[in-house]
Design a protein around this motif. Structure first.
Motif, PDB file in Angstrom:
ATOM      1  N   GLY A   1      33.063  99.654  33.946  1.00 14.56           N
ATOM      2  CA  GLY A   1      31.901  99.863  33.083  1.00 14.56           C
ATOM      3  C   GLY A   1      31.719  98.643  32.213  1.00 14.56           C
ATOM      4  N   ALA A   2      30.569  98.560  31.568  1.00 12.03           N
ATOM      5  CA  ALA A   2      30.287  97.401  30.712  1.00 12.03           C
ATOM      6  C   ALA A   2      29.205  97.773  29.715  1.00 12.03           C
ATOM      7  N   TYR A   3      29.058  96.914  28.721  1.00  9.63           N
ATOM      8  CA  TYR A   3      27.949  97.090  27.789  1.00  9.63           C
ATOM      9  C   TYR A   3      27.408  95.726  27.400  1.00  9.63           C
ATOM     10  N   SER A   4      26.136  95.714  27.073  1.00 11.63           N
ATOM     11  CA  SER A   4      25.456  94.459  26.734  1.00 11.63           C
ATOM     12  C   SER A   4      24.445  94.721  25.625  1.00 11.63           C
ATOM     13  N   PRO A   5      24.307  93.844  24.629  1.00 11.11           N
ATOM     14  CA  PRO A   5      25.064  92.611  24.457  1.00 11.11           C
ATOM     15  C   PRO A   5      26.481  92.848  23.935  1.00 11.11           C
ATOM     16  N   SER A   6      27.275  91.760  23.991  1.00 11.19           N
ATOM     17  CA  SER A   6      28.634  91.812  23.473  1.00 11.19           C
ATOM     18  C   SER A   6      28.593  91.952  21.951  1.00 11.19           C
ATOM     19  N   ARG A   7      29.589  92.641  21.416  1.00 13.61           N
ATOM     20  CA  ARG A   7      29.631  92.777  19.955  1.00 13.61           C
ATOM     21  C   ARG A   7      30.059  91.465  19.286  1.00 13.61           C
ATOM     22  N   LEU A   8      30.551  90.505  20.062  1.00 10.12           N
ATOM     23  CA  LEU A   8      31.122  89.286  19.489  1.00 10.12           C
ATOM     24  C   LEU A   8      30.109  88.168  19.308  1.00 10.12           C
ATOM     25  N   ILE A   9      28.958  88.272  19.999  1.00 13.99           N
ATOM     26  CA  ILE A   9      28.058  87.112  20.025  1.00 13.99           C
ATOM     27  C   ILE A   9      27.313  86.923  18.687  1.00 13.99           C
ATOM     28  N   ASN A  10      27.179  85.680  18.295  1.00 12.62           N
ATOM     29  CA  ASN A  10      26.372  85.308  17.126  1.00 12.62           C
ATOM     30  C   ASN A  10      25.898  83.874  17.376  1.00 12.62           C
ATOM     31  N   ASN A  11      24.942  83.403  16.578  1.00  9.31           N
ATOM     32  CA  ASN A  11      24.336  82.083  16.839  1.00  9.31           C
ATOM     33  C   ASN A  11      25.354  80.955  16.842  1.00  9.31           C
ATOM     34  N   GLU A  12      26.289  81.014  15.908  1.00  9.22           N
ATOM     35  CA  GLU A  12      27.283  79.949  15.795  1.00  9.22           C
ATOM     36  C   GLU A  12      28.164  79.912  17.049  1.00  9.22           C
ATOM     37  N   LEU A  13      28.597  81.104  17.475  1.00  6.97           N
ATOM     38  CA  LEU A  13      29.452  81.175  18.670  1.00  6.97           C
ATOM     39  C   LEU A  13      28.676  80.699  19.899  1.00  6.97           C
ATOM     40  N   GLN A  14      27.425  81.141  20.027  1.00  7.09           N
ATOM     41  CA  GLN A  14      26.596  80.737  21.168  1.00  7.09           C
ATOM     42  C   GLN A  14      26.465  79.214  21.227  1.00  7.09           C
ATOM     43  N   ASN A  15      26.258  78.626  20.081  1.00  9.76           N
ATOM     44  CA  ASN A  15      26.145  77.179  19.995  1.00  9.76           C
ATOM     45  C   ASN A  15      27.439  76.492  20.445  1.00  9.76           C
ATOM     46  N   LYS A  16      28.555  77.026  19.999  1.00  9.31           N
ATOM     47  CA  LYS A  16      29.846  76.438  20.388  1.00  9.31           C
ATOM     48  C   LYS A  16      30.059  76.562  21.903  1.00  9.31           C
ATOM     49  N   ILE A  17      29.705  77.709  22.461  1.00 11.46           N
ATOM     50  CA  ILE A  17      29.894  77.902  23.913  1.00 11.46           C
ATOM     51  C   ILE A  17      29.044  76.890  24.677  1.00 11.46           C
ATOM     52  N   ASN A  18      27.787  76.755  24.250  1.00 10.86           N
ATOM     53  CA  ASN A  18      26.900  75.820  24.953  1.00 10.86           C
ATOM     54  C   ASN A  18      27.388  74.378  24.833  1.00 10.86           C
ATOM     55  N   GLU A  19      27.786  74.003  23.630  1.00 15.95           N
ATOM     56  CA  GLU A  19      28.157  72.596  23.399  1.00 15.95           C
ATOM     57  C   GLU A  19      29.535  72.257  23.965  1.00 15.95           C
ATOM     58  N   LYS A  20      30.496  73.176  23.777  1.00 14.47           N
ATOM     59  CA  LYS A  20      31.883  72.835  24.147  1.00 14.47           C
ATOM     60  C   LYS A  20      32.230  73.201  25.584  1.00 14.47           C
TER      61      LYS A  20
ATOM     62  N   PHE B   1      19.433  74.629  31.576  1.00 21.72           N
ATOM     63  CA  PHE B   1      20.059  75.951  31.678  1.00 21.72           C
ATOM     64  C   PHE B   1      19.530  76.840  30.570  1.00 21.72           C
ATOM     65  N   LYS B   2      19.528  78.146  30.849  1.00 22.31           N
ATOM     66  CA  LYS B   2      19.136  79.119  29.820  1.00 22.31           C
ATOM     67  C   LYS B   2      20.191  80.204  29.775  1.00 22.31           C
ATOM     68  N   THR B   3      20.424  80.730  28.591  1.00 24.81           N
ATOM     69  CA  THR B   3      21.423  81.795  28.508  1.00 24.81           C
ATOM     70  C   THR B   3      20.847  83.050  29.154  1.00 24.81           C
ATOM     71  N   PHE B   4      21.724  83.835  29.731  1.00 27.14           N
ATOM     72  CA  PHE B   4      21.287  85.024  30.462  1.00 27.14           C
ATOM     73  C   PHE B   4      22.095  86.243  30.001  1.00 27.14           C
ATOM     74  N   GLN B   5      22.193  86.368  28.696  1.00 29.50           N
ATOM     75  CA  GLN B   5      22.827  87.517  28.040  1.00 29.50           C
ATOM     76  C   GLN B   5      24.366  87.468  28.017  1.00 29.50           C
ATOM     77  N   THR B   6      24.904  88.405  27.275  1.00 29.88           N
ATOM     78  CA  THR B   6      26.359  88.553  27.156  1.00 29.88           C
ATOM     79  C   THR B   6      26.710  89.999  27.483  1.00 29.88           C
ATOM     80  N   ALA B   7      27.974  90.219  27.811  1.00 34.45           N
ATOM     81  CA  ALA B   7      28.419  91.593  28.059  1.00 34.45           C
ATOM     82  C   ALA B   7      29.922  91.658  27.842  1.00 34.45           C
TER      83      ALA B   7
END
Ligand code: AMP
Ligand code: GLY
Length: 420
Positions: free
Chosen positions: A227-246, A202-208
């Motif tokens: 409406g929406a905006y991308s990328p999300s203001r919340l995303i960071n490497n640590e969070l991305q890692n947690k989402i992928n792993e958990k 799997f590959k990440t396909f952005q946040t919004a």
């Protein structure tokens, strides 16, 4: 190759626009499409639930690959239907689509694989649900199990609201109900996280982040998305890692254990609480309007990515993104999400001149001779990409002012959390 896109919203116009730029795509057919897709592809007037007709026309038009936009055909098993044909299909099968089609399926998976989500209970009748509510802490969230077009979720502030929700669900407001879900209310900020997968990689396909409520300041009724905006203001490497792993890896493992390979986009709806992700919902497709917001940031060839997934070669495909900021504002018909007039001409649309950083994706529109008419609640998506959200929003609003459609409205505060 010839490609077919199933669906008729802004998401499908965005997919069509991006696939049109692909080096491996010859002709695109949209089933059934809208006025926007009609201008760049060929629309085929076939219903998205008529799998037999879709198959017949795909053979006739030499369509090699079908991209499924909305969830309904996926939950109804369109991928399984095409499995033993020569036509490739991009979208998960019926078992995997339960991630969106059945909230109890997802909650049980979360429990089994220890995926962080709100605490929950499942009740099979009104009496047991109401008994549980007597000693509950409010607010509490009550959900119908199946697909409910975004409407089957109640946030209840007290016992009497909760009791009404339980009654409405069991009385069949969202179709026959065998159970309700009652879950803990999570207080944080929502973020949408997307992945694309071929069942192996799997590959990440952005946040919004999107705005679901109809009114400015995020008040009023729920909609498909204003409406929406991308990328999300919340995303960071640590969070991305947690989402992928958990969340992502255990989910794909859970499907694997059911002997099921997920091919397609997966939309992960999250509540972020102090940089920790909690799963709220899965959708087995791209978001709408998140797709329209995200795709203009994609630098790579979408056709190659999607085809790569279908032939299980995603690992060898690089996905690269612009680091700019994309913002999308949805123009709706007056009255949406309740009753609204249909077949209203959008006079000025043809006169609008866009520069290369902006695009208008159609949603509920149709082309009659040379003119464009609104036929749906959400009508147009104005998307602008620039160096910052403030500029993207300013330009999007200017385009909407030029369109000056008096029969519609839009939220003027999209992205307020990232615009100061
Ligand atoms: P869903 O259809 O499950 O995405 O729910 C629709 C919306 O309800 C979500 O986008 C959230 O804003 C809200 N929601 C759902 N579940 C919860 C929860 N457990 N806590 C707080 N808000 C929730
Ligand atoms: N924008 C929310 C959704 O696509 O479900």
């Amino acid at each position: 190759m010839n490609i077919g896109i199933i669906g008729s919203g802004g998401r499908e116009h965005a997919l069509c626009f991006k696939l049109k730029q692909s080096k491996i795509v010859d002709k695109i057919y949209c089933i059934p499409g809208n006025a926007g897709t009609n201008l760049i592809a060929e629309n085929l007037d076939i219903k998205t639930n008529d799998f037999e007709k879709i198959k017949k026309i795909s053979i006739e038009k030499k369509i090699e690959l079908l991209v499924v936009g909305p969830e309904k055909p996926l939950v109804d098993g369109i991928s399984d239907y095409f499995k033993d044909t020569n036509i490739k299909i991009f979208g998960p099968n019926k078992i995997a689509s339960q991630l969106e089609g059945s909230k109890t399926f997802t909650k049980k998976l979360c429990k089994k694989y220890n995926i962080p989500t709100s605490k929950f209970d499942i009740f099979e009748n009104k009496e047991s649900a109401k008994k549980f509510l007597i000693n509950s802490v409010f607010p509490i969230v009550i959900k119908a199990d199946g697909l409910a077009a975004g409407k089957g979720v109640y946030i209840c502030n007290n016992n009497s609201e909760a009791s009404i929700a339980v009654d409405e669900i069991f009385d069949g407001r969202f179709g026959k109900a065998d159970c309700v879900l009652i879950e803990e209310f999570l207080k944080g900020e929502e973020m949408s996280y997307f992945i694309i997968t071929d069942g192996k990689t799997f590959k990440t396909f952005q946040t919004a982040q999107d705005h679901k409520r109809v009114g400015e300041g995020d008040v009023g009724k729920n909609t498909g998305g204003m409406g929406a905006y991308s990328p999300s203001r919340l995303i960071n490497n640590e969070l991305q890692n947690k989402i992928n792993e958990k969340i992502i890896k255990p989910t794909l493992k859970g499907l694997d254990d059911l002997n099921c390979k997920y091919v397609g986009f997966l939309y992960v709806g999250l509540m972020i609480i102090e940089n920790e992700p909690f799963l709220i919902e899965f959708n087995v497709r791209m978001g709408d309007p998140e797709c329209q917001t995200i795709l203009p940031l994609l630098n790579s060839d979408l056709g190659k990515i999607i085809n790569g997934c279908c032939i299980k070669k995603l690992s060898s495909i690089e996905i690269s993104w612009s680091d700019k900021k994309s913002l999308c504002i949805v123009l709706c018909s007056n009255g949406y999400p309740d009753k609204y007039d249909k077949n209203i001409k959008i006079e000025n649309l043809k006169k609008i001149k866009l520069n290369e950083n902006s695009v208008i994706f159609h949603a509920g529109t149709k082309l009659v001779s040379e003119d464009i008419f609104a036929t749906g609640g959400r009508v147009l998506n104005v998307v602008v990409v620039s160096n910052n959200f403030t500029e993207s929003k300013k330009q999007a609003i200017n385009i909407l002012k030029d369109i000056n459609w008096t029969r519609g409205f839009y939220r003027k505060d999209i992205g307020y959390k990232v615009i100061f």
